[in-house]
Design a protein around this motif. Structure first.
Motif, PDB file in Angstrom:
ATOM      1  N   ASP A 154     -38.398 -14.413  46.043  1.00 36.27           N
ATOM      2  CA  ASP A 154     -38.800 -13.243  44.964  1.00 36.27           C
ATOM      3  C   ASP A 154     -38.010 -13.329  43.772  1.00 36.27           C
ATOM      4  O   ASP A 154     -38.549 -12.634  42.620  1.00 36.27           O
ATOM      5  N   GLU A 155     -36.877 -13.824  43.686  1.00 34.54           N
ATOM      6  CA  GLU A 155     -35.961 -13.990  42.399  1.00 34.54           C
ATOM      7  C   GLU A 155     -36.651 -14.775  41.658  1.00 34.54           C
ATOM      8  O   GLU A 155     -36.951 -14.670  40.256  1.00 34.54           O
ATOM      9  N   VAL A 156     -37.245 -15.840  42.131  1.00 35.40           N
ATOM     10  CA  VAL A 156     -37.918 -16.928  41.330  1.00 35.40           C
ATOM     11  C   VAL A 156     -38.968 -16.562  40.611  1.00 35.40           C
ATOM     12  O   VAL A 156     -39.314 -16.880  39.721  1.00 35.40           O
ATOM     13  N   LEU A 157     -39.863 -16.042  41.583  1.00 35.99           N
ATOM     14  CA  LEU A 157     -41.201 -15.390  41.162  1.00 35.99           C
ATOM     15  C   LEU A 157     -40.791 -14.366  40.095  1.00 35.99           C
ATOM     16  O   LEU A 157     -41.697 -14.208  39.035  1.00 35.99           O
ATOM     17  N   GLY A 158     -39.829 -13.741  40.262  1.00 33.58           N
ATOM     18  CA  GLY A 158     -39.612 -12.480  39.061  1.00 33.58           C
ATOM     19  C   GLY A 158     -39.200 -13.416  37.879  1.00 33.58           C
ATOM     20  O   GLY A 158     -39.676 -12.687  36.627  1.00 33.58           O
ATOM     21  N   VAL A 159     -38.643 -14.352  38.011  1.00 37.36           N
ATOM     22  CA  VAL A 159     -38.266 -15.027  36.781  1.00 37.36           C
ATOM     23  C   VAL A 159     -39.453 -15.422  35.980  1.00 37.36           C
ATOM     24  O   VAL A 159     -39.546 -15.526  34.785  1.00 37.36           O
ATOM     25  N   MET A 160     -40.242 -16.185  36.912  1.00 38.15           N
ATOM     26  CA  MET A 160     -41.507 -16.751  36.428  1.00 38.15           C
ATOM     27  C   MET A 160     -42.217 -15.650  35.491  1.00 38.15           C
ATOM     28  O   MET A 160     -42.839 -15.770  34.674  1.00 38.15           O
ATOM     29  N   ARG A 161     -42.614 -14.370  36.492  1.00 44.66           N
ATOM     30  CA  ARG A 161     -43.296 -13.329  35.865  1.00 44.66           C
ATOM     31  C   ARG A 161     -42.782 -12.730  34.286  1.00 44.66           C
ATOM     32  O   ARG A 161     -43.263 -12.671  33.466  1.00 44.66           O
ATOM     33  N   ARG A 162     -41.421 -12.866  34.397  1.00 46.17           N
ATOM     34  CA  ARG A 162     -40.624 -12.326  33.126  1.00 46.17           C
ATOM     35  C   ARG A 162     -40.749 -13.369  32.064  1.00 46.17           C
ATOM     36  O   ARG A 162     -40.990 -13.090  30.950  1.00 46.17           O
ATOM     37  N   CYS A 163     -40.756 -14.733  32.475  1.00 46.42           N
ATOM     38  CA  CYS A 163     -40.989 -15.403  31.272  1.00 46.42           C
ATOM     39  C   CYS A 163     -42.353 -15.470  30.881  1.00 46.42           C
ATOM     40  O   CYS A 163     -42.582 -15.662  29.498  1.00 46.42           O
TER      41      CYS A 163
END
Lengths: 93, 93, 93, 93
Positions: D39-48
């Protein structure tokens, strides 16, 4: 990974996760297209990975995101744009 | 890249390249599936990139290969395998 | 597929195929970057898939192509372009 | 899309988003590796994607996820596994 040569059981489990989201989707031979808001779509992706990971210690997933502000109905719309350019249906099958 | 927000003209050009190969294919919103021998499919991929590069100095392409010894008719067969698991059509649209 | 949880043996075999090509490359945790003319790079990709397929009936491969007319030395050059923008090295590890 | 031939400014903006997450990462010529909980990594992907979308109406992103239960330190560990197989460093550059 480690699921053997066939992964249709894992894909079927993902389709059930996607259907539960209520988002429009299309299942194809090389992937499944899901249309929705970015956080909805990434949430579905996360739940699919976690579902498959229930039975397998390692899961890989390749995804492409096409983000377009204010766009909807693009799953069919994009194909129609190309077909308008071609002046015909793109797919003879 | 640098083609602007819409790439349907570039995709249409690729569809023409793919059709010229005579290989079975499917055009979808997030990509185009081409089925054939590995060298045939990679040859189509190369010609698509070169065709788009005629008008654009930089071209990106994301591809997934599913190589299976002796397999054919998998473009529809893979979807049917999943649907057999589900006991229904996977796509309500 | 069906190789089990670890694929390092298959990746090592691919690295040997890539090295034999003489093209510059970088091995990373999520993939291997190979730089060269388009047909050279696709040829390496084909030989990697065929090499892994010697031991496995089904092989999947996800690839990204960045084609740029007349460009060379981009494997390091692209990272440097980003770092110039940032005004520092991008990677604290 | 529509950003022109160079995307280093957009990548630099993504690196800043990733750095702000505090997650370990590596910037490469063909992508950036981020390691963390799913969920952290997908959250970073979303914010990028959202960061780049501030300046561009359409954004595409290709991602690969390698999910492994209980694994950590894999960004370097995976490369080392391959190099152990090879009996040497994989990268002469």
């Amino acid at each position: 990974m480690g699921a053997g040569e066939s992964v249709s059981a894992e894909v079927a489990r993902c389709v059930e996760v996607i259907e539960a989201s209520g988002l429009p989707f299309e299942l194809h031979a090389m992937g499944t297209i899901v249309e929705g808001e970015l956080d909805e779509v990434l949430g579905v992706m996360r739940r699919c990975i976690e579902k498959v990971a229930e039975n397998h210690p390692r899961v890989t997933c390749a995804a492409k995101v096409d983000y377009r502000h204010g766009a909807a109905g693009r799953m069919r719309g994009k194909v129609e744009s190309v077909e308008r350019r071609l002046g015909r249906r793109a797919d003879p099958q």
